[in-house]
Design a protein around this motif. Sequence first.
Motif, PDB file in Angstrom:
ATOM      1  N   ALA A  42      58.468   4.956  23.682  1.00 30.96           N
ATOM      2  CA  ALA A  42      57.849   6.133  24.284  1.00 30.96           C
ATOM      3  C   ALA A  42      56.339   6.122  24.057  1.00 30.96           C
ATOM      4  O   ALA A  42      55.552   6.527  24.925  1.00 30.96           O
ATOM      5  N   HIS A  43      55.922   5.626  22.903  1.00 30.14           N
ATOM      6  CA  HIS A  43      54.500   5.519  22.560  1.00 30.14           C
ATOM      7  C   HIS A  43      53.794   4.562  23.512  1.00 30.14           C
ATOM      8  O   HIS A  43      52.707   4.847  24.007  1.00 30.14           O
ATOM      9  N   MET A  44      54.430   3.442  23.801  1.00 28.13           N
ATOM     10  CA  MET A  44      53.849   2.473  24.726  1.00 28.13           C
ATOM     11  C   MET A  44      53.806   3.038  26.137  1.00 28.13           C
ATOM     12  O   MET A  44      52.840   2.817  26.884  1.00 28.13           O
ATOM     13  N   GLU A  45      54.816   3.795  26.531  1.00 27.08           N
ATOM     14  CA  GLU A  45      54.842   4.393  27.868  1.00 27.08           C
ATOM     15  C   GLU A  45      53.719   5.421  28.027  1.00 27.08           C
ATOM     16  O   GLU A  45      53.102   5.522  29.098  1.00 27.08           O
ATOM     17  N   LEU A  46      53.428   6.165  26.972  1.00 24.57           N
ATOM     18  CA  LEU A  46      52.312   7.117  27.018  1.00 24.57           C
ATOM     19  C   LEU A  46      51.002   6.386  27.269  1.00 24.57           C
ATOM     20  O   LEU A  46      50.181   6.804  28.092  1.00 24.57           O
ATOM     21  N   SER A  47      50.808   5.282  26.578  1.00 26.60           N
ATOM     22  CA  SER A  47      49.604   4.479  26.753  1.00 26.60           C
ATOM     23  C   SER A  47      49.540   3.900  28.160  1.00 26.60           C
ATOM     24  O   SER A  47      48.498   3.936  28.821  1.00 26.60           O
ATOM     25  N   ARG A  48      50.680   3.365  28.635  1.00 25.40           N
ATOM     26  CA  ARG A  48      50.702   2.764  29.973  1.00 25.40           C
ATOM     27  C   ARG A  48      50.391   3.802  31.053  1.00 25.40           C
ATOM     28  O   ARG A  48      49.643   3.542  31.994  1.00 25.40           O
ATOM     29  N   ARG A  49      50.943   5.001  30.900  1.00 24.52           N
ATOM     30  CA  ARG A  49      50.700   6.049  31.895  1.00 24.52           C
ATOM     31  C   ARG A  49      49.233   6.445  31.935  1.00 24.52           C
ATOM     32  O   ARG A  49      48.641   6.600  33.003  1.00 24.52           O
ATOM     33  N   ARG A  50      48.634   6.596  30.761  1.00 19.18           N
ATOM     34  CA  ARG A  50      47.222   6.987  30.724  1.00 19.18           C
ATOM     35  C   ARG A  50      46.346   5.908  31.349  1.00 19.18           C
ATOM     36  O   ARG A  50      45.414   6.204  32.094  1.00 19.18           O
ATOM     37  N   MET A  51      46.642   4.651  31.064  1.00 22.22           N
ATOM     38  CA  MET A  51      45.853   3.562  31.637  1.00 22.22           C
ATOM     39  C   MET A  51      46.048   3.483  33.146  1.00 22.22           C
ATOM     40  O   MET A  51      45.099   3.219  33.895  1.00 22.22           O
ATOM     41  N   ALA A  52      47.271   3.719  33.619  1.00 22.35           N
ATOM     42  CA  ALA A  52      47.536   3.693  35.056  1.00 22.35           C
ATOM     43  C   ALA A  52      46.791   4.818  35.765  1.00 22.35           C
ATOM     44  O   ALA A  52      46.267   4.641  36.865  1.00 22.35           O
ATOM     45  N   GLU A  53      46.717   5.991  35.139  1.00 22.40           N
ATOM     46  CA  GLU A  53      45.988   7.106  35.732  1.00 22.40           C
ATOM     47  C   GLU A  53      44.501   6.789  35.854  1.00 22.40           C
ATOM     48  O   GLU A  53      43.843   7.188  36.811  1.00 22.40           O
ATOM     49  N   TYR A  54      43.983   6.059  34.867  1.00 21.36           N
ATOM     50  CA  TYR A  54      42.568   5.681  34.926  1.00 21.36           C
ATOM     51  C   TYR A  54      42.327   4.689  36.061  1.00 21.36           C
ATOM     52  O   TYR A  54      41.363   4.794  36.825  1.00 21.36           O
ATOM     53  N   ALA A  55      43.246   3.715  36.197  1.00 17.40           N
ATOM     54  CA  ALA A  55      43.072   2.680  37.217  1.00 17.40           C
ATOM     55  C   ALA A  55      43.277   3.230  38.626  1.00 17.40           C
ATOM     56  O   ALA A  55      42.667   2.755  39.587  1.00 17.40           O
TER      57      ALA A  55
END
Length: 240
Positions: free
Chosen positions: A216-229
């Motif tokens: 879940a921690h990795m998914e939070l990071s992935r989502r935030r990075m995807a929103e930036y991109a």
Amino acid sequence: MKATSIVQPISNEVPQDRKAVLAQALRRRILSMELAPGAVVDELALCDEFGLSRPPVRELLRQIAAEGYIELEANRAPRVAAMNHESLHSFYLAAPLIYVATTQLAASYASAAEIEVLKGIQAQFRQAIEQRDVENRVLYNDAFHLEIGKMAHNDYLMPSLRRILIDHTRLGKIFYRHPTTDDMQRDLELACAQHEQIIEAIDRRDPETAGRVVRAHMELSRRRMAEYAAPQGLDVPIEM
């Protein structure tokens, strides 16, 4: 607290000590994006700065190239490891697998002393979040997951974890370098809480929960990075 506190200043060390300080400083400069992906690593400048001759500097560059920090090619100056579409695609595929594996193994094999070290790193990570200190935040996040890798006691996983953490840390520096919004701050506080849940799971020898939380921690990071991109488009009225 400034990030440079992680690397002690040079005083009157013997050459081997200066080489260790150079290794630490060079890794930090790459992780903090002070040296950008693809940037040339100036051998002579490092020799002058750290008071070393070229042979130990070249030996060190080969060492950190093996770790994934820089790229060495024949007849070409050393360069900081690049970040491109292909490498990021591979990162997002591999990172959850490696994080879950190392965290679950840590929950099985970590010693009480190792868990205390992890708690100390987490305290520094929390302080960086509270102070909205981007550089220390990404560096202590790197230190947190690297320490878990050490606690897993598995030599086969460590090279992959180290390589993943290089890009994870650099991505964090890119995506969180702008002024922190309230929404971003809430995500960071959630990430901090997840770190503490991971520690608790490791402490009570619960690999299943440790793996679930780190995923879940990795998914939070992935989502935030995807929103930036791929940010939401501007709301521009269309006149008919």
